[in-house]
Write a protein that holds these residues in place. Structure first.
Motif, mmCIF file in Angstrom:
data_model
loop_
_atom_site.group_PDB
_atom_site.id
_atom_site.type_symbol
_atom_site.label_atom_id
_atom_site.label_comp_id
_atom_site.label_asym_id
_atom_site.label_seq_id
_atom_site.Cartn_x
_atom_site.Cartn_y
_atom_site.Cartn_z
ATOM 1 N N ALA A 230 0.827 -1.208 0.000
ATOM 2 C CA ALA A 230 0.000 0.000 0.000
ATOM 3 C C ALA A 230 0.861 1.258 0.000
ATOM 4 O O ALA A 230 0.549 2.235 -0.691
ATOM 5 N N CYS A 231 1.943 1.236 0.761
ATOM 6 C CA CYS A 231 2.776 2.436 0.902
ATOM 7 C C CYS A 231 3.808 2.604 -0.209
ATOM 8 O O CYS A 231 4.244 3.725 -0.477
ATOM 9 N N SER B 140 -0.453 -0.044 -5.356
ATOM 10 C CA SER B 140 -0.695 0.692 -4.115
ATOM 11 C C SER B 140 -2.180 0.954 -3.906
ATOM 12 O O SER B 140 -2.715 0.745 -2.812
ATOM 13 N N THR B 141 -2.862 1.394 -4.958
ATOM 14 C CA THR B 141 -4.298 1.698 -4.857
ATOM 15 C C THR B 141 -5.106 0.465 -4.482
ATOM 16 O O THR B 141 -5.979 0.511 -3.604
ATOM 17 N N ILE C 176 -4.465 -0.579 -0.862
ATOM 18 C CA ILE C 176 -5.191 0.287 0.075
ATOM 19 C C ILE C 176 -6.660 -0.117 0.128
ATOM 20 O O ILE C 176 -7.268 -0.170 1.208
ATOM 21 N N ARG D 98 -8.636 -1.461 3.405
ATOM 22 C CA ARG D 98 -9.856 -0.808 3.873
ATOM 23 C C ARG D 98 -10.981 -1.824 4.064
ATOM 24 O O ARG D 98 -11.814 -1.694 4.965
ATOM 25 N N GLY E 191 0.977 6.724 -1.302
ATOM 26 C CA GLY E 191 0.573 5.448 -0.712
ATOM 27 C C GLY E 191 0.441 5.521 0.801
ATOM 28 O O GLY E 191 -0.535 5.012 1.367
ATOM 29 N N SER E 192 1.389 6.168 1.457
ATOM 30 C CA SER E 192 1.316 6.279 2.918
ATOM 31 C C SER E 192 0.163 7.182 3.340
ATOM 32 O O SER E 192 -0.500 6.917 4.352
ATOM 33 N N GLY F 227 -2.698 7.545 1.663
ATOM 34 C CA GLY F 227 -3.902 6.740 1.475
ATOM 35 C C GLY F 227 -4.080 5.701 2.564
ATOM 36 O O GLY F 227 -5.201 5.432 3.015
ATOM 37 N N THR F 228 -2.967 5.121 3.026
ATOM 38 C CA THR F 228 -3.040 4.117 4.086
ATOM 39 C C THR F 228 -3.450 4.739 5.412
ATOM 40 O O THR F 228 -4.244 4.160 6.164
ATOM 41 N N VAL G 266 -7.085 5.042 5.667
ATOM 42 C CA VAL G 266 -7.792 3.817 6.061
ATOM 43 C C VAL G 266 -7.958 3.759 7.577
ATOM 44 O O VAL G 266 -9.020 3.400 8.087
ATOM 45 N N THR H 235 -3.891 13.490 -3.075
ATOM 46 C CA THR H 235 -3.982 12.499 -1.993
ATOM 47 C C THR H 235 -3.964 13.174 -0.617
ATOM 48 O O THR H 235 -4.643 12.722 0.312
#
Length: 385
Positions: free
Chosen positions: A62-63, A92-93, A96, A100, A186-187, A189-190, A193, A275
């Motif tokens: 994810a990151c 990554s998307t 995530i 989630r 990525g981080s 977006g994580t 979550v 993001t």
């Protein structure tokens, strides 16, 4: 009549019993699902470097998107569907989205709590594996360090001329920029979550207490070019740090030729800014204290500039600049969410201190004036689209 009354009472009792059984069954199913999700997340997966918990692998994907830099050469399209950058972004998307869907609220809350109060070394997690550095702390460090690196590269690409002869150096710098872009997005977006999957406002408030790590924790490349006197060293929380980075985004830069390194760098900045604005919107929703932190940050003034911006995309650049076209809408959405809590009179009791409202860059009046100057209909259409 007594018989009818008794029948009615029996039916009501039967109905109540049925509802209680249904609620109990639903709760039992939720507990079983949570237990299964937790078990799967902490089972180990065989890797070349040894056994790794599934959640560690998922957070890594994810990151980072498992990105491996590759040289394209100046003028080559790094946004081609088969490029390493696009592949990593997709990985990554999807990672995530998977996180989630399967991260239980209890697990998410525990992981955020460990970032503030790490467990003692001898404590073990639910599956018996010893706990290492808190996952959320690593995500915050990844986000902060890569944002700092991107900031350090802004002047280099802004001053770069298209007829520069240092193409090999530029290509190497672009690879580092692509990596930092994927890692930062990525981080962010994580972390989103954990904001949405955690148990209520307590998680959002706990994340507010996380302070960006000091600049000396950056990678050596970024450390060489980073000025320790930069304003991010004074950030009191992650929201303020993020807004400071968003404030460095210039919507009027980057409309050069398709193969221009500066245009490519601007596209990366647009992607990261999108993001970050999405992360802030997830943070603010339902959390007046987070809205207060946004409005009290001096850097939040940039939201009005971005809202009024009108990014122009040259023909053939749509794939690179799609992020730039979304930024005004996300800026308006964030301000609108903050406005909701001002109008509900919840702001005063949730500011970080008594004088914070006096220091706020935005008030209900200034936000409403901005919206009215644009036109309420235009503002709403911008948000809807």
């Amino acid at each position: 009549e007594k018989s009818d009354t008794l029948s009615c009472l029996r039916e009501e009792n039967n109905g109540d019993d049925t509802k209680l059984k249904s609620d109990a069954r639903q709760k039992r199913e939720e507990e079983e699902t949570t237990e299964l999700q937790t078990q799967l997340l902490y089972e180990t997966m065989p890797l070349n470097l040894g056994p790794v918990a599934a959640i560690d692998r998922l957070l890594y994907l994810a990151c980072t998107g498992a990105y491996r830099p590759e040289q394209h050469g100046i003028g080559m399209d790094c946004y081609d569907e088969e490029s390493a950058e696009v592949t990593a972004s997709l990985i990554s998307t999807h990672a995530i989205s998977t996180l989630r869907a399967c991260l239980p609220s209890e697990t998410a809350s525990r992981m955020v709590l460990h970032a503030l109060a790490p467990p003692p070394p001898e404590e073990a997690d639910a599956m018996g594996a010893p706990l290492e550095e808190p996952h959320v702390s690593r995500m915050v460090s990844t986000l902060v360090n890569n944002l700092r690196f991107l900031q350090s590269q802004q002047k280099y690409f802004h001053d770069l001329k298209e007829d520069s002869k240092e193409w090999e150096t530029v290509d190497m710098e672009l690879m580092s920029v692509h990596q930092a872009t994927i890692f930062a997005a990525g981080s962010a977006g994580t972390l989103g979550v954990f904001l949405t999957n955690g148990e209520g406002d307590a998680i959002r408030e706990m994340l507010l207490r996380l302070v960006p790590p000091p600049s000396h924790s950056m990678t050596s490349e970024a450390n060489d070019t980073h000025d320790s006197s930069e304003s991010d060293s004074t950030s009191s929380n992650l929201i303020d740090f993020i807004l400071q980075h968003v404030a460095t985004y210039d919507p009027l830069v980057g409309n050069g030729s398709l193969s221009s390194p500066s245009a490519t760098f601007h596209a990366s900045c647009s992607y990261v800014t999108v993001t970050l604005l999405r992360l802030l919107s997830e943070w603010v929703e339902g959390m007046p204290k987070a809205a207060a932190e946004v409005l009290s940050s001096p850097s939040s003034v940039c939201l009005g500039v971005l809202l009024r911006s009108n990014p122009k995309v040259n023909e053939g650049q749509a794939s690179q600049s799609s992020g730039a076209q979304v930024i005004p809408a996300l800026s308006g959405l964030l301000l609108g969410l903050c406005l909701e809590y001002i109008l509900n009179d919840t702001m005063d009791s949730n500011m970080s201190d008594g004088s914070a409202m006096d220091r706020a860059s935005w008030t209900s009046e200034t936000i409403m004036n901005l919206i009215q100057s644009m036109g309420v209909g235009k503002f709403l259409n911008l948000i809807d689209t």
